[in-house]
Design a protein around this motif. Structure first.
Motif, PDB file in Angstrom:
ATOM      1  N   GLU A  74       0.824  -1.211   0.000  1.00  0.00           N
ATOM      2  CA  GLU A  74       0.000   0.000   0.000  1.00  0.00           C
ATOM      3  C   GLU A  74       0.861   1.265   0.000  1.00  0.00           C
ATOM      4  O   GLU A  74       0.490   2.271  -0.611  1.00  0.00           O
ATOM      5  CB  GLU A  74      -0.945  -0.005   1.203  1.00  0.00           C
ATOM      6  CG  GLU A  74      -2.034  -1.066   1.104  1.00  0.00           C
ATOM      7  CD  GLU A  74      -3.042  -0.992   2.224  1.00  0.00           C
ATOM      8  OE1 GLU A  74      -2.874  -0.129   3.119  1.00  0.00           O
ATOM      9  OE2 GLU A  74      -3.999  -1.790   2.213  1.00  0.00           O
ATOM     10  N   LEU A  75       2.013   1.200   0.666  1.00  0.00           N
ATOM     11  CA  LEU A  75       2.921   2.352   0.655  1.00  0.00           C
ATOM     12  C   LEU A  75       3.442   2.604  -0.754  1.00  0.00           C
ATOM     13  O   LEU A  75       3.493   3.750  -1.213  1.00  0.00           O
ATOM     14  CB  LEU A  75       4.095   2.113   1.607  1.00  0.00           C
ATOM     15  CG  LEU A  75       5.186   3.194   1.581  1.00  0.00           C
ATOM     16  CD1 LEU A  75       4.629   4.530   2.069  1.00  0.00           C
ATOM     17  CD2 LEU A  75       6.385   2.776   2.427  1.00  0.00           C
ATOM     18  N   VAL A  76       3.823   1.539  -1.457  1.00  0.00           N
ATOM     19  CA  VAL A  76       4.293   1.670  -2.837  1.00  0.00           C
ATOM     20  C   VAL A  76       3.197   2.264  -3.711  1.00  0.00           C
ATOM     21  O   VAL A  76       3.464   3.112  -4.577  1.00  0.00           O
ATOM     22  CB  VAL A  76       4.737   0.298  -3.399  1.00  0.00           C
ATOM     23  CG1 VAL A  76       5.017   0.397  -4.902  1.00  0.00           C
ATOM     24  CG2 VAL A  76       5.994  -0.181  -2.679  1.00  0.00           C
ATOM     25  N   ASP A  77       1.948   1.866  -3.483  1.00  0.00           N
ATOM     26  CA  ASP A  77       0.822   2.430  -4.240  1.00  0.00           C
ATOM     27  C   ASP A  77       0.683   3.926  -3.974  1.00  0.00           C
ATOM     28  O   ASP A  77       0.356   4.698  -4.888  1.00  0.00           O
ATOM     29  CB  ASP A  77      -0.479   1.709  -3.865  1.00  0.00           C
ATOM     30  CG  ASP A  77      -0.539   0.292  -4.418  1.00  0.00           C
ATOM     31  OD1 ASP A  77       0.199   0.000  -5.374  1.00  0.00           O
ATOM     32  OD2 ASP A  77      -1.334  -0.514  -3.887  1.00  0.00           O
ATOM     33  N   ILE A  82       2.261   9.922  -6.225  1.00  0.00           N
ATOM     34  CA  ILE A  82       2.985  11.184  -6.036  1.00  0.00           C
ATOM     35  C   ILE A  82       3.635  11.613  -7.340  1.00  0.00           C
ATOM     36  O   ILE A  82       4.674  11.098  -7.732  1.00  0.00           O
ATOM     37  CB  ILE A  82       4.049  11.045  -4.929  1.00  0.00           C
ATOM     38  CG1 ILE A  82       3.406  10.631  -3.617  1.00  0.00           C
ATOM     39  CG2 ILE A  82       4.825  12.362  -4.768  1.00  0.00           C
ATOM     40  CD1 ILE A  82       4.402  10.378  -2.502  1.00  0.00           C
ATOM     41  N   GLN A  83       3.018  12.515  -8.021  1.00  0.00           N
ATOM     42  CA  GLN A  83       3.540  13.054  -9.275  1.00  0.00           C
ATOM     43  C   GLN A  83       3.584  14.579  -9.171  1.00  0.00           C
ATOM     44  O   GLN A  83       2.558  15.245  -9.280  1.00  0.00           O
ATOM     45  CB  GLN A  83       2.671  12.617 -10.457  1.00  0.00           C
ATOM     46  CG  GLN A  83       2.768  11.135 -10.796  1.00  0.00           C
ATOM     47  CD  GLN A  83       4.163  10.727 -11.236  1.00  0.00           C
ATOM     48  OE1 GLN A  83       4.863  11.494 -11.888  1.00  0.00           O
ATOM     49  NE2 GLN A  83       4.587   9.524 -10.859  1.00  0.00           N
ATOM     50  N   LEU A 180      14.496  10.146  -9.268  1.00  0.00           N
ATOM     51  CA  LEU A 180      14.025   9.808  -7.926  1.00  0.00           C
ATOM     52  C   LEU A 180      12.701  10.502  -7.629  1.00  0.00           C
ATOM     53  O   LEU A 180      11.769   9.886  -7.102  1.00  0.00           O
ATOM     54  CB  LEU A 180      15.078  10.221  -6.898  1.00  0.00           C
ATOM     55  CG  LEU A 180      14.664  10.182  -5.424  1.00  0.00           C
ATOM     56  CD1 LEU A 180      14.262   8.764  -5.039  1.00  0.00           C
ATOM     57  CD2 LEU A 180      15.803  10.660  -4.546  1.00  0.00           C
ATOM     58  N   LEU A 181      12.613  11.777  -7.980  1.00  0.00           N
ATOM     59  CA  LEU A 181      11.413  12.546  -7.696  1.00  0.00           C
ATOM     60  C   LEU A 181      10.193  12.008  -8.438  1.00  0.00           C
ATOM     61  O   LEU A 181       9.085  11.985  -7.898  1.00  0.00           O
ATOM     62  CB  LEU A 181      11.636  14.021  -8.066  1.00  0.00           C
ATOM     63  CG  LEU A 181      10.475  14.981  -7.780  1.00  0.00           C
ATOM     64  CD1 LEU A 181      10.243  15.093  -6.281  1.00  0.00           C
ATOM     65  CD2 LEU A 181      10.747  16.356  -8.367  1.00  0.00           C
ATOM     66  N   THR A 182      10.369  11.580  -9.662  1.00  0.00           N
ATOM     67  CA  THR A 182       9.235  11.169 -10.501  1.00  0.00           C
ATOM     68  C   THR A 182       8.998   9.657 -10.511  1.00  0.00           C
ATOM     69  O   THR A 182       8.011   9.193 -11.079  1.00  0.00           O
ATOM     70  CB  THR A 182       9.441  11.650 -11.949  1.00  0.00           C
ATOM     71  OG1 THR A 182      10.702  11.175 -12.436  1.00  0.00           O
ATOM     72  CG2 THR A 182       9.432  13.170 -12.008  1.00  0.00           C
ATOM     73  N   ASN A 183       9.921   8.893  -9.909  1.00  0.00           N
ATOM     74  CA  ASN A 183       9.761   7.433  -9.851  1.00  0.00           C
ATOM     75  C   ASN A 183      10.058   6.941  -8.438  1.00  0.00           C
ATOM     76  O   ASN A 183      10.836   6.006  -8.233  1.00  0.00           O
ATOM     77  CB  ASN A 183      10.694   6.743 -10.846  1.00  0.00           C
ATOM     78  CG  ASN A 183      10.401   7.125 -12.280  1.00  0.00           C
ATOM     79  OD1 ASN A 183       9.473   6.618 -12.889  1.00  0.00           O
ATOM     80  ND2 ASN A 183      11.197   8.037 -12.818  1.00  0.00           N
ATOM     81  N   GLU A 189      11.466   0.553  -3.812  1.00  0.00           N
ATOM     82  CA  GLU A 189      11.424  -0.912  -3.870  1.00  0.00           C
ATOM     83  C   GLU A 189      12.813  -1.518  -4.040  1.00  0.00           C
ATOM     84  O   GLU A 189      13.095  -2.596  -3.521  1.00  0.00           O
ATOM     85  CB  GLU A 189      10.516  -1.374  -5.013  1.00  0.00           C
ATOM     86  CG  GLU A 189       9.034  -1.158  -4.745  1.00  0.00           C
ATOM     87  CD  GLU A 189       8.156  -1.685  -5.873  1.00  0.00           C
ATOM     88  OE1 GLU A 189       7.289  -2.534  -5.592  1.00  0.00           O
ATOM     89  OE2 GLU A 189       8.346  -1.240  -7.025  1.00  0.00           O
ATOM     90  N   LYS A 190      13.694  -0.834  -4.768  1.00  0.00           N
ATOM     91  CA  LYS A 190      15.034  -1.361  -5.036  1.00  0.00           C
ATOM     92  C   LYS A 190      16.041  -1.027  -3.941  1.00  0.00           C
ATOM     93  O   LYS A 190      17.101  -1.644  -3.875  1.00  0.00           O
ATOM     94  CB  LYS A 190      15.544  -0.822  -6.376  1.00  0.00           C
ATOM     95  CG  LYS A 190      14.761  -1.321  -7.582  1.00  0.00           C
ATOM     96  CD  LYS A 190      15.316  -0.727  -8.870  1.00  0.00           C
ATOM     97  CE  LYS A 190      14.544  -1.205 -10.089  1.00  0.00           C
ATOM     98  NZ  LYS A 190      15.070  -0.605 -11.344  1.00  0.00           N
TER      99      LYS A 190
END
Length: 206
Positions: A74-77, A82-83, A180-183, A189-190
């Motif tokens: 859920e955190l990754v979602d 965040i864009q 980093l900001l946009t992905n 995750e990595k």
């Protein structure tokens, strides 16, 4: 905080359990206490022991515990949503450039000084060649001058190469920062647990 020009001061993070990077950042939805990582298994009587990871508070009220895998997903979602808009992206790029220049200011100055010395040696070589061509210096002296300046040039160029290319390094720094900001979700995750905690500490308060 980017638009307001504020920067969060990052606290030094302790070594974390890789299974629970969110420890200390979550609050129990029932009692409001801080939630921590917890591990359990299916018992020693089983042929194959399986481990289960949860987040739960230390309350005596027997609050719900949360499956760590679900919480992490859920955190990754959330990160995926965040864009930043163009204004924030542009401001972030300006901050990155400013920070990079401040950190590398001394190195840039030294590179410029080395470039001046290299140019001076090359100009002296050219001058010596012109004098040799019109017979103002003999062959022996000319060869010594060129050999000495070649050795000096090699040392200067090697030293300059060790400093790297300021603009190329800046471009790499910007590419990484903007990526980093946009992905954010992919980077998170990595990342290893220490980097995850640093990232979380820059976003959330404990």
């Amino acid at each position: 905080n980017l638009k307001k020009g504020k920067r969060r001061v990052l606290k030094k993070q302790r070594t974390k359990n890789s299974n629970f990077p969110l420890t200390g950042y979550l609050k129990c939805s029932e009692c409001g206490q801080t939630v921590y990582g917890s591990q359990s298994n299916n018992g020693k009587s089983k042929r194959t022991t399986r481990k289960y990871y949860y987040y739960q508070c230390n309350s005596k009220h027997k609050c719900l515990r949360y499956n760590a895998e679900v919480v992490h997903s859920e955190l990754v979602d959330v990160f995926k949503t965040i864009q930043p808009d163009e204004e924030v992206t542009a401001l972030f790029e300006e901050i990155l450039i400013s920070e990079y220049k401040n950190v590398k200011k001394s190195r840039k100055s030294e590179i410029q000084e080395l470039s001046k010395k290299i140019n001076a040696v090359e100009e002296n070589q050219l001058l010596a060649t012109e004098k040799f061509a019109i017979g103002k210096i003999d062959d022996t002296i000319y060869r010594r001058l060129i050999q000495k300046s070649d050795e000096e040039l090699s040392k200067l160029k090697l030293t300059k190469a060790e400093y790297g290319d300021f603009q190329k390094d800046l471009d790499k720094f910007l590419t990484f920062g903007m990526s980093l900001l946009t992905n954010l979700e992919k980077f998170y995750e990595k990342a290893d647990v220490e980097v995850k905690c640093q990232l979380l500490g820059s976003i959330f308060d404990k």
